[in-house]
Write a protein that holds these residues in place. Structure first.
Motif, PDB file in Angstrom:
ATOM      1  N   GLY A 168     -75.065  16.672 -70.557  1.00  0.00           N
ATOM      2  CA  GLY A 168     -74.053  17.388 -69.787  1.00  0.00           C
ATOM      3  C   GLY A 168     -74.255  17.404 -68.297  1.00  0.00           C
ATOM      4  O   GLY A 168     -73.764  18.308 -67.610  1.00  0.00           O
ATOM      5  N   ILE A 169     -74.940  16.395 -67.746  1.00  0.00           N
ATOM      6  CA  ILE A 169     -75.203  16.321 -66.308  1.00  0.00           C
ATOM      7  C   ILE A 169     -74.676  14.990 -65.780  1.00  0.00           C
ATOM      8  O   ILE A 169     -74.839  13.953 -66.421  1.00  0.00           O
ATOM      9  CB  ILE A 169     -76.715  16.442 -66.032  1.00  0.00           C
ATOM     10  CG1 ILE A 169     -77.213  17.841 -66.366  1.00  0.00           C
ATOM     11  CG2 ILE A 169     -77.045  16.086 -64.581  1.00  0.00           C
ATOM     12  CD1 ILE A 169     -78.715  17.985 -66.345  1.00  0.00           C
ATOM     13  N   VAL A 170     -74.057  15.010 -64.613  1.00  0.00           N
ATOM     14  CA  VAL A 170     -73.687  13.774 -63.926  1.00  0.00           C
ATOM     15  C   VAL A 170     -74.882  13.361 -63.075  1.00  0.00           C
ATOM     16  O   VAL A 170     -75.286  14.084 -62.165  1.00  0.00           O
ATOM     17  CB  VAL A 170     -72.438  13.966 -63.054  1.00  0.00           C
ATOM     18  CG1 VAL A 170     -72.101  12.674 -62.320  1.00  0.00           C
ATOM     19  CG2 VAL A 170     -71.255  14.412 -63.905  1.00  0.00           C
ATOM     20  N   ALA A 171     -75.482  12.217 -63.403  1.00  0.00           N
ATOM     21  CA  ALA A 171     -76.708  11.771 -62.737  1.00  0.00           C
ATOM     22  C   ALA A 171     -76.406  10.629 -61.776  1.00  0.00           C
ATOM     23  O   ALA A 171     -75.644   9.713 -62.091  1.00  0.00           O
ATOM     24  CB  ALA A 171     -77.736  11.318 -63.769  1.00  0.00           C
ATOM     25  N   VAL A 172     -77.025  10.685 -60.596  1.00  0.00           N
ATOM     26  CA  VAL A 172     -76.799   9.692 -59.549  1.00  0.00           C
ATOM     27  C   VAL A 172     -78.147   9.181 -59.042  1.00  0.00           C
ATOM     28  O   VAL A 172     -79.046   9.978 -58.741  1.00  0.00           O
ATOM     29  CB  VAL A 172     -76.009  10.289 -58.364  1.00  0.00           C
ATOM     30  CG1 VAL A 172     -75.804   9.238 -57.270  1.00  0.00           C
ATOM     31  CG2 VAL A 172     -74.677  10.862 -58.826  1.00  0.00           C
ATOM     32  N   THR A 173     -78.312   7.868 -58.957  1.00  0.00           N
ATOM     33  CA  THR A 173     -79.450   7.268 -58.260  1.00  0.00           C
ATOM     34  C   THR A 173     -78.899   6.379 -57.150  1.00  0.00           C
ATOM     35  O   THR A 173     -77.734   5.966 -57.187  1.00  0.00           O
ATOM     36  CB  THR A 173     -80.347   6.441 -59.195  1.00  0.00           C
ATOM     37  OG1 THR A 173     -79.617   5.296 -59.680  1.00  0.00           O
ATOM     38  CG2 THR A 173     -80.830   7.272 -60.374  1.00  0.00           C
TER      39      THR A 173
END
Length: 557
Positions: A168-173
């Protein structure tokens, strides 16, 4: 009358088409049955439409968009300048492959880069999301990679965001400029910039990415008001810098630092130091002007960084207090309470430095780690280790960060020491098997906190590894969602085929917020025996072995 009616219908049709085009997830072929799993997701950004990939298998509900440009290519006249805006594009831009990694030397250990090339054109980011609409308003994690500001890439498998996205998390690298391209401060740059920016271009890249997230992340189902910044090693130092920079204020709601901060004994250069280093480097490559520096091939500049400029200055380029991104050192900012007042989760590993190093130049004498000295206590070693901060610079700077935030911060702090190391590594090229080491080494926490096990045929995880990851990733998940690591975490998926399991389903130990009492600082030990302890260790300025012996109650040989 008929003409008016036709125009009205056309206006309504145009409005309807515009509304469809503004949706976060657009059909890959423009048809109404675009919700099927085989169709690629699309997102409407400020610069144009991007098309990503819907994952299969364990993370079948996760969508990933790779290689999205967040700034213009920093080449030609944009080399050694603050990041510039991305030009708009027509049609649909593919976001299925990772963008090139930034210019960097070859590093030992062959990191698991999934980017297929290295280029000066490298300012790209990646988004993993479980959302199927722009209205989801999910919490967001932006992770800055490590690598000492000279190496690293957002495509590395250890930073993969699919696991956290499944929870349930929007992850960005993201990638950011490194080494000479990221931190050279040549003369002449301030004169062409109204912001007077010179140097720290890598940090300005990160800032541009955070601004991109603020503008676009809702199109991926993320909530721009619920952004957590996190990083490891140099990425952790970057988090402390963003907490200190007035330019980053308001772009994030929470912060996570893993192993490192911009605090003593790890200090930043002054602007004068950066300018002297830039002048020496320009002389080395025969460039008499900024224009000449920009005209040299990228590989020429990279090759010129192979040897330090001076023997007493092993680092070629360092982040600095440049007067723009940072007006004063993070030490000064935190001391007066000028940092971003957000919840902070931070800590370091049990064994940040390698177990063997030279005590004197040319001697090659082995220095025994503190854990090895304490190993005689066997069943009490984790308890004993929790009573002092360690003797390496990374641990001390992290503790200094915690201590300043404790004194002047106005939000909760969650402080940890990580003790579980990665399993043995099998080198496929030589067949060599490296046994586990005593204590968690640098970056060991990454795979566990982000829920990314190693390759089954290279670093096979055991049930204990999965349980440590379940606990640590649950802490991270809840902190990103609420600013507190405690709470009911999402149920983890089954281990991928080929890895040992099953995972434990027991509850996650409570992690109390940091507080200081007579017996020390309250801290969480995360490992196979996760628990809270009172850290009665010395202050960061006291790091000799005798002081540690007294503070911990252990007599060391």
């Amino acid at each position: 009358m008929n003409i008016s009616f036709d125009r009205a219908k056309q206006a309504r049709l145009a409005a309807a088409l515009a509304a469809v085009a503004s949706l976060s997830w657009l059909p890959a072929n423009g048809t109404a049955h675009a919700a099927t799993a085989r169709q690629a997701p699309r997102a409407q950004l400020a610069e144009g439409i991007v098309e990503g990939v819907k994952l299969q298998g364990q993370y079948k509900d996760v969508r990933v968009f790779r290689g999205i440009p967040y700034a213009a290519p920093p080449v030609d006249d944009f080399r050694f300048r603050e990041p510039q805006r991305v030009a708009r594009w027509a049609g649909v831009r593919g976001a299925k492959q990772f963008g090139p990694r930034c210019m960097q030397p070859n590093v030992a250990g062959k990191p698991d880069f999934r980017s297929t090339a290295m280029s000066e054109d490298c300012l790209y980011l990646n988004v993993w999301t479980p959302a199927n609409s722009a209205g989801a308003k999910l919490p967001v994690l932006v992770f800055f990679h490590g690598g000492g500001f000279v190496s690293g890439d957002g495509s590395e498998t250890r930073y993969d965001g699919a696991h956290l996205a499944s929870r349930g998390i929007v992850a960005v690298t993201l990638n950011y400029r490194l080494g000479v391209f990221g931190f050279l401060a040549p003369s002449g740059v301030p004169g062409e910039s109204s912001q007077e920016a010179a140097g720290n271009f890598g940090w300005l890249d990160q800032l541009a990415a955070l601004r991109w997230v603020r503008q676009n992340i809702a199109q991926f189902g993320g909530d721009p008001s619920q952004v957590t910044i996190a990083g490891t090693s140099a990425g952790s130092v970057s988090v402390s810098a963003h907490m200190s920079s007035p330019l980053s204020r308001g772009l994030f709601a929470r912060a996570v630092g893993q192993s490192g901060g911009a605090f003593a004994p790890q200090t930043l250069w002054t602007r004068a130091q950066s300018e002297r280093a830039a002048a020496a480097f320009s002389a080395r490559v025969g460039a008499a002007s900024l224009r000449q520096l920009r005209s040299l091939p990228a590989q020429t500049l990279l090759a010129a960084t192979a040897q330090p400029l001076r023997s007493e200055q092993p680092a070629m380029f360092e982040p600095s207090v440049d007067g723009y991104f940072l007006n004063e050192s993070p030490e000064q900012v935190f001391a007066r309470g000028g940092q971003s007042q957000v919840p902070l989760l931070l800590g370091s590993n049990e064994r940040q430095q390698p177990p063997s190093t030279a005590s004197e130049p040319g001697q090659g004498r082995r220095i025994m780690t503190l854990r090895e000295r304490l190993e005689r206590f066997r069943d009490q070693v984790d308890v004993k280790l929790a009573h002092y901060p360690g003797i390496d610079e990374v641990t001390q700077s992290t503790r200094r960060w915690m201590d300043l935030q404790r004194q002047t911060g106005q939000a909760p702090i969650f402080y940890y020491r990580y003790t579980h190391d990665l399993p043995r590594e099998v080198r496929l090229d030589t067949g060599t098997v490296h046994p586990p080491v005593l204590g968690a080494a640098q970056d060991a926490q990454l795979a566990y906190s982000l829920g990314n096990p190693g390759s089954p045929d290279r670093s096979p995880w055991t049930a204990a590894d999965y349980d440590v990851s379940r606990i640590f990733s649950s802490y991270l998940e809840q902190f990103v969602k609420t600013g507190n690591p405690n709470g009911a975490a999402s149920a983890p998926g089954e281990p991928p085929e080929g890895n040992a399991g099953p995972r434990s389903t027991s509850s996650v130990p409570n992690w109390p917020a940091l507080r200081v009492e007579r017996q020390g600082v309250l801290r969480q030990v995360i490992g196979q025996n996760t628990h809270s302890v009172w850290d009665a260790g010395e202050t960061p300025q006291q790091s000799d072995m005798s002081a540690i012996s007294v503070a911990s109650g252990v007599r060391l040989p």
